[in-house]
Scaffold this motif. Sequence first.
Motif, PDB file in Angstrom:
ATOM      1  N   GLU A  56       1.159  -0.760   0.177  1.00 21.34           N
ATOM      2  CA  GLU A  56       0.029   0.446   0.219  1.00 21.34           C
ATOM      3  C   GLU A  56       0.847   0.874  -0.065  1.00 21.34           C
ATOM      4  O   GLU A  56       1.772   1.793   1.011  1.00 21.34           O
ATOM      5  CB  GLU A  56      -0.825   0.065   0.979  1.00 21.34           C
ATOM      6  CG  GLU A  56      -1.674   1.483   1.383  1.00 21.34           C
ATOM      7  CD  GLU A  56      -2.260   2.242   0.413  1.00 21.34           C
ATOM      8  OE1 GLU A  56      -3.210   1.567  -0.368  1.00 21.34           O
ATOM      9  OE2 GLU A  56      -2.328   2.922  -0.085  1.00 21.34           O
ATOM     10  N   SER A 103     -10.192   4.460  -0.652  1.00 20.01           N
ATOM     11  CA  SER A 103     -11.103   5.508  -0.140  1.00 20.01           C
ATOM     12  C   SER A 103     -12.559   5.221   0.792  1.00 20.01           C
ATOM     13  O   SER A 103     -13.317   5.941   1.116  1.00 20.01           O
ATOM     14  CB  SER A 103     -12.182   5.388  -2.395  1.00 20.01           C
ATOM     15  OG  SER A 103     -10.501   6.566  -3.027  1.00 20.01           O
ATOM     16  N   MET A 495     -18.537   0.439  -4.513  1.00 19.07           N
ATOM     17  CA  MET A 495     -17.446   0.228  -3.390  1.00 19.07           C
ATOM     18  C   MET A 495     -17.965  -1.692  -3.355  1.00 19.07           C
ATOM     19  O   MET A 495     -17.063  -2.365  -3.776  1.00 19.07           O
ATOM     20  CB  MET A 495     -17.595   0.881  -1.830  1.00 19.07           C
ATOM     21  CG  MET A 495     -16.674  -0.160  -1.369  1.00 19.07           C
ATOM     22  SD  MET A 495     -16.890   1.123   0.521  1.00 19.07           S
ATOM     23  CE  MET A 495     -18.575   0.826   0.823  1.00 19.07           C
TER      24      MET A 495
HETATM   25  C1  LIG Z   1     -15.262  10.575  -1.184  1.00 20.77           C
HETATM   26  C2  LIG Z   1     -15.986   9.878  -1.822  1.00 20.77           C
HETATM   27  C3  LIG Z   1     -17.014   9.254  -1.129  1.00 20.77           C
HETATM   28  C4  LIG Z   1     -17.453   8.000  -1.996  1.00 20.77           C
HETATM   29  N1  LIG Z   1     -18.623   7.622  -1.565  1.00 20.77           N
HETATM   30  C5  LIG Z   1     -18.526   6.043  -1.951  1.00 20.77           C
HETATM   31  C6  LIG Z   1     -20.263   5.655  -1.118  1.00 20.77           C
HETATM   32  O1  LIG Z   1     -20.936   5.925  -0.258  1.00 20.77           O
HETATM   33  N2  LIG Z   1     -20.017   4.028  -2.018  1.00 20.77           N
HETATM   34  C7  LIG Z   1     -19.031   3.463  -3.260  1.00 20.77           C
HETATM   35  O2  LIG Z   1     -19.791   2.521  -3.116  1.00 20.77           O
HETATM   36  N3  LIG Z   1     -18.742   4.145  -3.403  1.00 20.77           N
HETATM   37  C8  LIG Z   1     -18.280   5.152  -2.912  1.00 20.77           C
HETATM   38  N4  LIG Z   1     -16.762   6.039  -3.597  1.00 20.77           N
HETATM   39  C9  LIG Z   1     -16.080   5.483  -3.753  1.00 20.77           C
HETATM   40  C10 LIG Z   1     -15.226   4.269  -3.557  1.00 20.77           C
HETATM   41  O3  LIG Z   1     -14.928   4.419  -2.593  1.00 20.77           O
HETATM   42  C11 LIG Z   1     -14.386   3.524  -4.152  1.00 20.77           C
HETATM   43  O4  LIG Z   1     -14.983   2.632  -5.291  1.00 20.77           O
HETATM   44  C12 LIG Z   1     -13.705   2.621  -4.141  1.00 20.77           C
HETATM   45  O5  LIG Z   1     -12.955   2.858  -2.729  1.00 20.77           O
HETATM   46  C13 LIG Z   1     -12.766   2.119  -5.061  1.00 20.77           C
HETATM   47  O6  LIG Z   1     -11.405   0.579  -4.748  1.00 20.77           O
HETATM   48  P1  LIG Z   1     -10.656   0.770  -5.663  1.00 20.77           P
HETATM   49  O7  LIG Z   1      -9.894  -0.373  -4.156  1.00 20.77           O
HETATM   50  O8  LIG Z   1     -10.722   0.667  -6.569  1.00 20.77           O
HETATM   51  O9  LIG Z   1      -9.520   1.618  -4.705  1.00 20.77           O
HETATM   52  P2  LIG Z   1      -9.164   2.517  -3.969  1.00 20.77           P
HETATM   53  O10 LIG Z   1     -10.388   2.057  -2.719  1.00 20.77           O
HETATM   54  O11 LIG Z   1      -8.710   4.251  -4.296  1.00 20.77           O
HETATM   55  O12 LIG Z   1      -8.015   2.360  -3.379  1.00 20.77           O
HETATM   56  C14 LIG Z   1      -6.679   2.294  -3.864  1.00 20.77           C
HETATM   57  C15 LIG Z   1      -5.378   2.578  -2.903  1.00 20.77           C
HETATM   58  O13 LIG Z   1      -4.326   1.757  -3.650  1.00 20.77           O
HETATM   59  C16 LIG Z   1      -3.072   2.510  -3.580  1.00 20.77           C
HETATM   60  N5  LIG Z   1      -2.409   2.538  -4.588  1.00 20.77           N
HETATM   61  C17 LIG Z   1      -2.538   2.747  -6.132  1.00 20.77           C
HETATM   62  N6  LIG Z   1      -1.331   2.744  -6.436  1.00 20.77           N
HETATM   63  C18 LIG Z   1      -0.650   2.265  -6.247  1.00 20.77           C
HETATM   64  C19 LIG Z   1       0.708   1.658  -6.313  1.00 20.77           C
HETATM   65  N7  LIG Z   1       1.104   1.906  -7.015  1.00 20.77           N
HETATM   66  N8  LIG Z   1       1.510   1.154  -5.250  1.00 20.77           N
HETATM   67  C20 LIG Z   1       1.148   0.584  -4.258  1.00 20.77           C
HETATM   68  N9  LIG Z   1      -0.458   0.873  -3.531  1.00 20.77           N
HETATM   69  C21 LIG Z   1      -1.386   2.005  -4.711  1.00 20.77           C
HETATM   70  C22 LIG Z   1      -3.637   3.593  -3.225  1.00 20.77           C
HETATM   71  O14 LIG Z   1      -2.558   4.512  -2.148  1.00 20.77           O
HETATM   72  C23 LIG Z   1      -5.269   3.737  -2.266  1.00 20.77           C
HETATM   73  O15 LIG Z   1      -5.128   2.981  -1.128  1.00 20.77           O
HETATM   74  C24 LIG Z   1     -16.572   7.212  -3.131  1.00 20.77           C
HETATM   75  C25 LIG Z   1     -15.392   7.677  -3.300  1.00 20.77           C
HETATM   76  C26 LIG Z   1     -15.077   9.350  -2.761  1.00 20.77           C
HETATM   77  C27 LIG Z   1     -13.606   9.527  -3.001  1.00 20.77           C
END
Ligand SMILES: Cc1cc2nc3c(=O)[nH]c(=O)nc-3n(C[C@H](O)[C@H](O)[C@H](O)COP(=O)(O)OP(=O)(O)OC[C@H]3O[C@@H](n4cnc5c(N)ncnc54)[C@H](O)[C@@H]3O)c2cc1C
Length: 512
Positions: A56, A103, A495
């Motif tokens: 991470e 996120s 999510m």
């Molecule tokens: C303000 C806000 C409110 C939201 N509300 C909702 C909601 O209520 N319900 C819902 O369904 N969705 C919601 N969403 C969207 C939801 O949170 C995201 O769609 C979801 O968290 C995405 O999951 P993910 O694992 O793809 O990315 P993320 O949760 O963004 O996680 C990706 C992780 O990968 C890490 N990372 C990236 N690049 C690298 C790298 N090169 N090396 C190591 N680590 C890395 C990042 O640091 C991060 O921690 C919201 C988003 C935001 C910003």
Amino acid sequence: MNTTAYPKDHANHVPAAKVAQNTSDDADWVIIGSGAAGAAAARFLAGEKQQVIVLEEGPWRDRRDFSANMWRTMKNLYRDAGTQVLWGESAFPMLQGCCVGGSTLFNSAICWRTPEDVVDDWIRDHGVGSTISKQKLDANFDVIERELNIKPTDDSVLGHSWVMRRAAEAMGLDGYVIRRNERGCKGAAMCVQGCPNGAKLSMDLSYIPMALNSGARIYTGARVDRIAVHEGKAVYVEASLAPAEPGGRRRILKAHARKGVLIAASAIQTPQLLQKSGLQSPSRKVGEHFQCHPGIGVVGVNPDDNYDYYFGATQGYEVDYRSRRFKVETISLPPELLAIRFAGIGQKLMRGILDGKRLVIWGVQARATAHGSIHHRALLPPKLSFTPNARDLEIFWDGVVEGARMLFQQGCKSVITGIYGMPFEVHSMEELERAKPRLTPGHFNAIATHLFGTARMGADPSNSVVNPRFECHHVKNLYVVDSSVFPTNMGVNPMLSIMGMSKLCTDMLLGA
Ligand SMILES: Cc1cc2nc3c(=O)[nH]c(=O)nc-3n(C[C@H](O)[C@H](O)[C@H](O)COP(=O)(O)OP(=O)(O)OC[C@H]3O[C@@H](n4cnc5c(N)ncnc54)[C@H](O)[C@@H]3O)c2cc1C
Ligand code: SF4
């Protein structure tokens, strides 16, 4: 192995978290990212006795790092302190997390299952039916909903959301009490700053600790810069580790994957990592077909003296206009974000913000049809491109109109649209319709938080990046498990779908 216990006095939910500190390590599976996608993959692989390493980029954060002060929160939790922007004919802010849990630490915990029509489209148009079905996804949602205590928002903490609920019930609309992953929500209305009560079951408090307790290891401050491929197979990843001491040097970690590498870095960082690693697909689709749900605000002033905008679940109620490609959701925002959503400048703006307790602010989540693109650039910031098309602008407008209709129904004397070129406020639906400008992208003040499609899944390698088993068409043992693989956006919050899809991938990897 050299590990340090962490965090020392974290909330009780994390009894045995360990942060690894090696410069070389190996496991069955190496997972990049610990947000919704990565944490779910880690939980379901480690839970089946697979050896797992999670890398991470961000640090561990907990309640001590959360703050009512939005700037401090953004600095601590958000990628680039919340300054990422999608550029096109206008500029839209885009928010993402950069910390353990991604996120999910500051999202509103809204949980929607993938709608049936979306799965049907993916199967019909992208040929993913050999592995993806509504039935399989629903089975995974059953498990995740149980583990994350996903349930409708309790009436006692609906708070500011009652306004929309009353409007929807009076008007016979398709309204829902929002389902959320939380236990013990006190209606603090601070989800976007990180839950001060530890009630939201974000990944740092749920699936990451579960994975660690099953033996997974996590490296924090570990930014993966390269995925190494040998004879067509992903074999290890290189991560740059944040210095242990302030002013210290970054070290390089090589994490070897015996069975495979899972990329879960989000629909924005995943394509960049593939591009940086020289892994553009033969189809040239990595980074293409970016889609999102732009969010637009609509604001009323509540005549009810007993109303309090700052009490209630951050987002507790919504009305779905699925066939028209938008939803209207209640939302409570801190004053700093309110200032962005609010129209006007100077005294007008200040009066509006100071009157905050009486405001009713709703977000229109639009299922935009335009596609953008995400591209890594070696010496420059990434190129993040998106411009809503003419159809999308009409969807935004339609959402604002329906939001206004509900606000007027609830007795608001005026509605503030924040649309450029419109009067500061309008006092009736007729005035609103009359004031409609000729719409351009610059007329709307949108924010993007739901992101999709930049390494999309499909049966046809000439038109997609990963196959229906989540594996890159062009690299063996390299799997993408975040919403980069979603062939389209969905019109609902992503999510839960991301976690369900990630589990679907691990089910296949485990031969289930
Ligand atoms: C303000 C806000 C409110 C939201 N509300 C909702 C909601 O209520 N319900 C819902 O369904 N969705 C919601 N969403 C969207 C939801 O949170 C995201 O769609 C979801 O968290 C995405 O999951 P993910 O694992 O793809 O990315 P993320 O949760 O963004 O996680 C990706 C992780 O990968 C890490 N990372 C990236 N690049 C690298 C790298 N090169 N090396 C190591 N680590 C890395 C990042 O640091 C991060 O921690 C919201 C988003 C935001 C910003
Ligand atoms: S509404 Fe408040 S108490 Fe409830 S989950 Fe969000 S921040 Fe926590």
